[in-house]
Structure formats: C-alpha cells, structure tokens
Design a protein around this motif. Sequence first.
Motif, PDB file in Angstrom:
ATOM      1  N   ALA A  95      91.825  97.421  31.646  1.00  0.00           N
ATOM      2  CA  ALA A  95      92.407  97.235  32.979  1.00  0.00           C
ATOM      3  C   ALA A  95      93.482  96.163  33.044  1.00  0.00           C
ATOM      4  CB  ALA A  95      91.298  96.896  33.976  1.00  0.00           C
ATOM      5  N   PHE A  96      93.614  95.348  31.992  1.00  0.00           N
ATOM      6  CA  PHE A  96      94.513  94.197  32.064  1.00  0.00           C
ATOM      7  C   PHE A  96      95.635  94.294  31.035  1.00  0.00           C
ATOM      8  CE2 PHE A  96      90.906  92.828  34.407  1.00  0.00           C
ATOM      9  CZ  PHE A  96      91.388  91.914  35.321  1.00  0.00           C
ATOM     10  N   SER A  97      96.787  93.785  31.434  1.00  0.00           N
ATOM     11  CA  SER A  97      97.963  93.816  30.572  1.00  0.00           C
ATOM     12  C   SER A  97      98.754  92.529  30.749  1.00  0.00           C
ATOM     13  CB  SER A  97      98.843  95.014  30.927  1.00  0.00           C
ATOM     14  OG  SER A  97     100.092  94.959  30.250  1.00  0.00           O
ATOM     15  N   SER A  98      99.491  92.152  29.712  1.00  0.00           N
ATOM     16  CA  SER A  98     100.410  91.012  29.779  1.00  0.00           C
ATOM     17  C   SER A  98     101.861  91.465  29.828  1.00  0.00           C
ATOM     18  CB  SER A  98     100.215  90.088  28.571  1.00  0.00           C
ATOM     19  OG  SER A  98      98.972  89.438  28.617  1.00  0.00           O
ATOM     20  N   ALA A  99     102.117  92.775  29.792  1.00  0.00           N
ATOM     21  CA  ALA A  99     103.482  93.302  29.738  1.00  0.00           C
ATOM     22  C   ALA A  99     104.342  92.700  30.862  1.00  0.00           C
ATOM     23  CB  ALA A  99     103.446  94.820  29.865  1.00  0.00           C
ATOM     24  N   PRO A 100     105.599  92.370  30.554  1.00  0.00           N
ATOM     25  CA  PRO A 100     106.350  92.684  29.337  1.00  0.00           C
ATOM     26  C   PRO A 100     106.145  91.690  28.203  1.00  0.00           C
ATOM     27  CG  PRO A 100     107.780  91.554  30.864  1.00  0.00           C
ATOM     28  CD  PRO A 100     106.459  91.717  31.575  1.00  0.00           C
ATOM     29  N   TYR A 101     105.171  90.825  28.337  1.00  0.00           N
ATOM     30  CA  TYR A 101     104.868  89.848  27.287  1.00  0.00           C
ATOM     31  C   TYR A 101     103.752  90.386  26.405  1.00  0.00           C
ATOM     32  CZ  TYR A 101     107.846  86.759  29.916  1.00  0.00           C
ATOM     33  OH  TYR A 101     108.934  86.224  30.554  1.00  0.00           O
ATOM     34  N   PRO A 102     103.562  89.837  25.214  1.00  0.00           N
ATOM     35  CA  PRO A 102     102.555  90.362  24.298  1.00  0.00           C
ATOM     36  C   PRO A 102     101.144  89.881  24.626  1.00  0.00           C
ATOM     37  CG  PRO A 102     103.674  88.502  23.294  1.00  0.00           C
ATOM     38  CD  PRO A 102     104.385  88.763  24.603  1.00  0.00           C
ATOM     39  N   VAL A 103     100.174  90.615  24.122  1.00  0.00           N
ATOM     40  CA  VAL A 103      98.803  90.125  24.131  1.00  0.00           C
ATOM     41  C   VAL A 103      98.759  88.861  23.286  1.00  0.00           C
ATOM     42  CG1 VAL A 103      96.444  90.624  23.386  1.00  0.00           C
ATOM     43  CG2 VAL A 103      97.818  92.415  24.462  1.00  0.00           C
ATOM     44  N   LEU A 104      98.102  87.828  23.788  1.00  0.00           N
ATOM     45  CA  LEU A 104      98.108  86.535  23.107  1.00  0.00           C
ATOM     46  C   LEU A 104      97.285  86.567  21.824  1.00  0.00           C
ATOM     47  CD1 LEU A 104      99.135  83.611  23.434  1.00  0.00           C
ATOM     48  CD2 LEU A 104      97.001  83.102  24.627  1.00  0.00           C
ATOM     49  N   GLY A 105      96.170  87.286  21.855  1.00  0.00           N
ATOM     50  CA  GLY A 105      95.316  87.349  20.685  1.00  0.00           C
ATOM     51  C   GLY A 105      94.168  88.303  20.914  1.00  0.00           C
ATOM     52  N   ARG A 106      93.205  88.244  20.020  1.00  0.00           N
ATOM     53  CA  ARG A 106      92.025  89.095  20.155  1.00  0.00           C
ATOM     54  C   ARG A 106      90.836  88.417  19.494  1.00  0.00           C
ATOM     55  NH1 ARG A 106      93.900  93.957  15.991  1.00  0.00           N
ATOM     56  NH2 ARG A 106      94.108  92.653  14.114  1.00  0.00           N
ATOM     57  N   VAL A 107      89.664  88.863  19.885  1.00  0.00           N
ATOM     58  CA  VAL A 107      88.441  88.358  19.273  1.00  0.00           C
ATOM     59  C   VAL A 107      88.052  89.323  18.168  1.00  0.00           C
ATOM     60  CG1 VAL A 107      86.027  87.783  19.642  1.00  0.00           C
ATOM     61  CG2 VAL A 107      87.717  87.270  21.418  1.00  0.00           C
ATOM     62  N   VAL A 108      87.905  88.786  16.980  1.00  0.00           N
ATOM     63  CA  VAL A 108      87.536  89.591  15.817  1.00  0.00           C
ATOM     64  C   VAL A 108      86.309  88.957  15.186  1.00  0.00           C
ATOM     65  CG1 VAL A 108      88.271  90.511  13.595  1.00  0.00           C
ATOM     66  CG2 VAL A 108      89.941  90.227  15.436  1.00  0.00           C
ATOM     67  N   GLY A 109      85.190  89.665  15.216  1.00  0.00           N
ATOM     68  CA  GLY A 109      83.972  89.124  14.645  1.00  0.00           C
ATOM     69  C   GLY A 109      83.523  87.880  15.381  1.00  0.00           C
ATOM     70  N   THR A 110      83.484  86.765  14.675  1.00  0.00           N
ATOM     71  CA  THR A 110      83.017  85.512  15.287  1.00  0.00           C
ATOM     72  C   THR A 110      84.151  84.514  15.504  1.00  0.00           C
ATOM     73  OG1 THR A 110      82.495  84.616  13.091  1.00  0.00           O
ATOM     74  CG2 THR A 110      80.720  85.753  14.278  1.00  0.00           C
ATOM     75  N   GLY A 111      85.372  85.025  15.609  1.00  0.00           N
ATOM     76  CA  GLY A 111      86.489  84.105  15.800  1.00  0.00           C
ATOM     77  C   GLY A 111      87.644  84.737  16.540  1.00  0.00           C
ATOM     78  N   VAL A 112      88.694  83.937  16.687  1.00  0.00           N
ATOM     79  CA  VAL A 112      89.893  84.340  17.421  1.00  0.00           C
ATOM     80  C   VAL A 112      91.046  84.554  16.451  1.00  0.00           C
ATOM     81  CG1 VAL A 112      91.703  83.457  18.962  1.00  0.00           C
ATOM     82  CG2 VAL A 112      89.298  83.257  19.608  1.00  0.00           C
ATOM     83  N   GLU A 113      91.782  85.630  16.655  1.00  0.00           N
ATOM     84  CA  GLU A 113      93.014  85.872  15.912  1.00  0.00           C
ATOM     85  C   GLU A 113      94.174  85.821  16.903  1.00  0.00           C
ATOM     86  OE1 GLU A 113      95.187  89.280  13.112  1.00  0.00           O
ATOM     87  OE2 GLU A 113      93.301  89.734  14.151  1.00  0.00           O
ATOM     88  N   LEU A 114      95.015  84.816  16.783  1.00  0.00           N
ATOM     89  CA  LEU A 114      96.172  84.697  17.667  1.00  0.00           C
ATOM     90  C   LEU A 114      97.289  85.604  17.152  1.00  0.00           C
ATOM     91  CD1 LEU A 114      96.272  80.864  18.427  1.00  0.00           C
ATOM     92  CD2 LEU A 114      95.428  82.720  19.882  1.00  0.00           C
ATOM     93  N   LEU A 115      97.927  86.326  18.085  1.00  0.00           N
ATOM     94  CA  LEU A 115      98.948  87.298  17.727  1.00  0.00           C
ATOM     95  C   LEU A 115     100.336  86.905  18.220  1.00  0.00           C
ATOM     96  CD1 LEU A 115      96.941  90.530  18.661  1.00  0.00           C
ATOM     97  CD2 LEU A 115      97.181  89.488  16.392  1.00  0.00           C
ATOM     98  N   ALA A 116     100.406  85.959  19.133  1.00  0.00           N
ATOM     99  CA  ALA A 116     101.697  85.569  19.707  1.00  0.00           C
ATOM    100  C   ALA A 116     101.639  84.108  20.125  1.00  0.00           C
ATOM    101  CB  ALA A 116     102.037  86.450  20.913  1.00  0.00           C
ATOM    102  N   ALA A 117     102.814  83.516  20.276  1.00  0.00           N
ATOM    103  CA  ALA A 117     102.879  82.139  20.768  1.00  0.00           C
ATOM    104  C   ALA A 117     102.528  82.111  22.252  1.00  0.00           C
ATOM    105  CB  ALA A 117     104.274  81.571  20.548  1.00  0.00           C
ATOM    106  N   PRO A 118     101.794  81.104  22.698  1.00  0.00           N
ATOM    107  CA  PRO A 118     101.445  81.017  24.122  1.00  0.00           C
ATOM    108  C   PRO A 118     102.649  80.626  24.963  1.00  0.00           C
ATOM    109  CG  PRO A 118     100.735  79.043  22.987  1.00  0.00           C
ATOM    110  CD  PRO A 118     101.253  79.976  21.921  1.00  0.00           C
ATOM    111  N   PRO A 119     102.572  80.838  26.270  1.00  0.00           N
ATOM    112  CA  PRO A 119     103.662  80.402  27.150  1.00  0.00           C
ATOM    113  C   PRO A 119     103.733  78.883  27.190  1.00  0.00           C
ATOM    114  CG  PRO A 119     101.777  81.137  28.448  1.00  0.00           C
ATOM    115  CD  PRO A 119     101.478  81.483  27.025  1.00  0.00           C
ATOM    116  N   PRO A 120     104.862  78.331  27.598  1.00  0.00           N
ATOM    117  CA  PRO A 120     104.964  76.865  27.718  1.00  0.00           C
ATOM    118  C   PRO A 120     103.934  76.346  28.702  1.00  0.00           C
ATOM    119  CG  PRO A 120     107.120  77.904  27.919  1.00  0.00           C
ATOM    120  CD  PRO A 120     106.121  79.003  27.981  1.00  0.00           C
ATOM    121  N   ARG A 121     103.455  75.149  28.472  1.00  0.00           N
ATOM    122  CA  ARG A 121     102.513  74.546  29.406  1.00  0.00           C
ATOM    123  C   ARG A 121     103.240  74.182  30.705  1.00  0.00           C
ATOM    124  NH1 ARG A 121      98.654  75.959  29.923  1.00  0.00           N
ATOM    125  NH2 ARG A 121      97.624  74.102  30.716  1.00  0.00           N
ATOM    126  N   PRO A 122     102.588  74.348  31.832  1.00  0.00           N
ATOM    127  CA  PRO A 122     103.226  74.043  33.113  1.00  0.00           C
ATOM    128  C   PRO A 122     103.331  72.543  33.341  1.00  0.00           C
ATOM    129  CG  PRO A 122     100.930  74.626  33.452  1.00  0.00           C
ATOM    130  CD  PRO A 122     101.220  74.860  31.992  1.00  0.00           C
TER     131      PRO A 122
END
Length: 327
Positions: free
Chosen positions: A170-197
């Motif tokens: 149900a959720f999307s980040s478009a037009p930006y990428p998915v930030l990451g995903r949970v794989v097994g017992t950890g996190v795999e980051l796929l893109a750089a996060p947005p700048p901090r506010p």
Amino acid sequence: MTRLLLVTTGDMMAFHPRPGRGAFASGTELLAALPSGSVPAEVTVEDLLAVPSWDLDPETMLRLARRARTAVLDDGYDGVVITHGTDTLEETAYLTDLLSDAAAERAGIVFTGAMRPPTELSADGPRNLRSALVAAGDPALRGVGVVACLNDELHAARWVSKIDATGVAAFSSAPYPVLGRVVGTGVELLAAPPPRPPAPTGEPESAVALIKTYPGIDGVLLHAVVDAGARGVVLEGTGLANVPISLLTAIDELTGWDIPVVISSRSRFREVPPEQSYGGGTLAGRVGAISARGLAPVKARAALMVALGDGGVRTARDWFGRLDGGV
C-alpha cells in the motif's frame, strides 16, 4: 542486549474483537504471536492509546512524536517502533521525523501498521511488526531518520505515501526510491536517505489548515480558515505547485498579516528550482507564498506546524529554505 520500545495505538494490526477483552489486542499479545526468538532484542511495551488513525488530532500526533524522542534521549532505548493505522501513518511519521532531532542520530525510529486484521487470511500485521522491530534495532538506521516499515520495505518518512487503500503493498516513496528493506535479521539500505530537516525550535503550531485548490476557487476560503483560527495555510496546487490566480490577492493579504501560505501540489515530483518553474506557483511566490520544496501536501502541513513554532512568515520562509532542496 538491544533495548527496544514498542508503542501501540490500537491500529488494524491489533483489531481483534473478543467478548470481554475489548476490540484491540495489547502490545504484549502482539509480541506473543510472533515466533519465539524472531526478534533478537529486549522489547518493552507501552499501549499508549486506541484511536483509529483517520480520527487522530494534531495533539495526539505530537504526543506520539514526543514519546519517540524521549524514549531515546531520556530513557536510553536503542530503537522505537510505533504501530499506527495506515490512513495517516505518513503524517505522524513525518511529524515525528521533524521533531526527533538528536534521537534519530542515536536510534532507529520505525512506524508500522497493517492492511489486514489478525483474523483475516494472510494477515500482514505479524510480519510487519517483526520486520519493524528488527529494523529499529539495527545500527544501520541510526542517522537515517524516521522510517515506515511495511511489506519488508523501509520508506523514509519524508517520502512515503499511502497509494492503495486495500492491498498489502500500500505504500510507495515514488518518485524517490525505497530506502531499504529488512532481510533476515537485519537491514539492507538501498538508497541514501533524504537530508535531515532543520532542528525544531519552540512549540509546534497545530492550527494549520490544508486547502485543496480547484478551478474557480475563491480567495474567501483562505480568509475563512484564518477567521476560524488558522495560524498558517497550506495550499494543494496542481502540477509544479501551481494555484489559480484568483487566490493571489488573498495570499498577499495573509502574508501581510504574518500568516504564512505554503504551496504544495497534488502531483508527486522532485523539487524543481524556482528558475525552472513557471505558472501559478511562481506568481504566488511573487506575492509572498512559500514553496513546500516538493513536499506532499500533508507533509507540508506537518512541516509548517513545526516551522511556526518560533515565529510567523519570516521564520517559516527561512525554515523551508533550509530543507536543502531534498524531499
């Protein structure tokens, strides 16, 4: 061992009416339903409230945001997970991101929810909860900012939106990428996060109106929300944040009264530099409107709430100007 705080709000994940036991399962019951050993952390539960997310008020959203912050900075938790109804999850998650400040540098703060109740076939709640807890405890999320974890995907709070009212994806980040995903017992980051506010200052202003523009809209609507007590207004325009010319006089008047008007768009787009934009958004800027810098309308409203914590038009303009062009 990693210490996590689980804050529950009585969302769809917990909706399980049982005679004599209320309509919602407790956080402890939600944890008990997970496979033994699936979350390598010590989890403390706080059943904070039981309110459908479509009926949340700004005060409740701020309460959740503040609890996430104090859980890390005052109570020393290594991560925080908040279960939340999916209708307004993106608003509360982004407001929490805006107010998290140093907490987001020290711990993972994760929102999650469910599209199906526990009683339905292939309920998505248990998987989402387990993935959110794994993500919150992973050091990879420190400094990333608040994220939403659903369907094993990690979405930056600043980018995420609900695009489907029924499906589990149900959720999307478009037009930006998915930030990451949970794989097994950890996190795999796929893109750089947005700048901090920008760091928050003062107390957020909850009286911010959001108005969807349309052909033929009358500027009297802006006056009406101000007369009703609004201290700021977000306009949802079209395209590259364009609004009808019929609103320009009202925008000019509100700006003169130190009531900021922020222009967003119903369309999703990466921020466009002012010199590359044209149309109603540019004209609105000439009479004092502030660009939402590509933020979706509901995110722009949350941002204006925080920006108004320490002033009016000048402060809000400076705050949005320091979003560094990222969304």
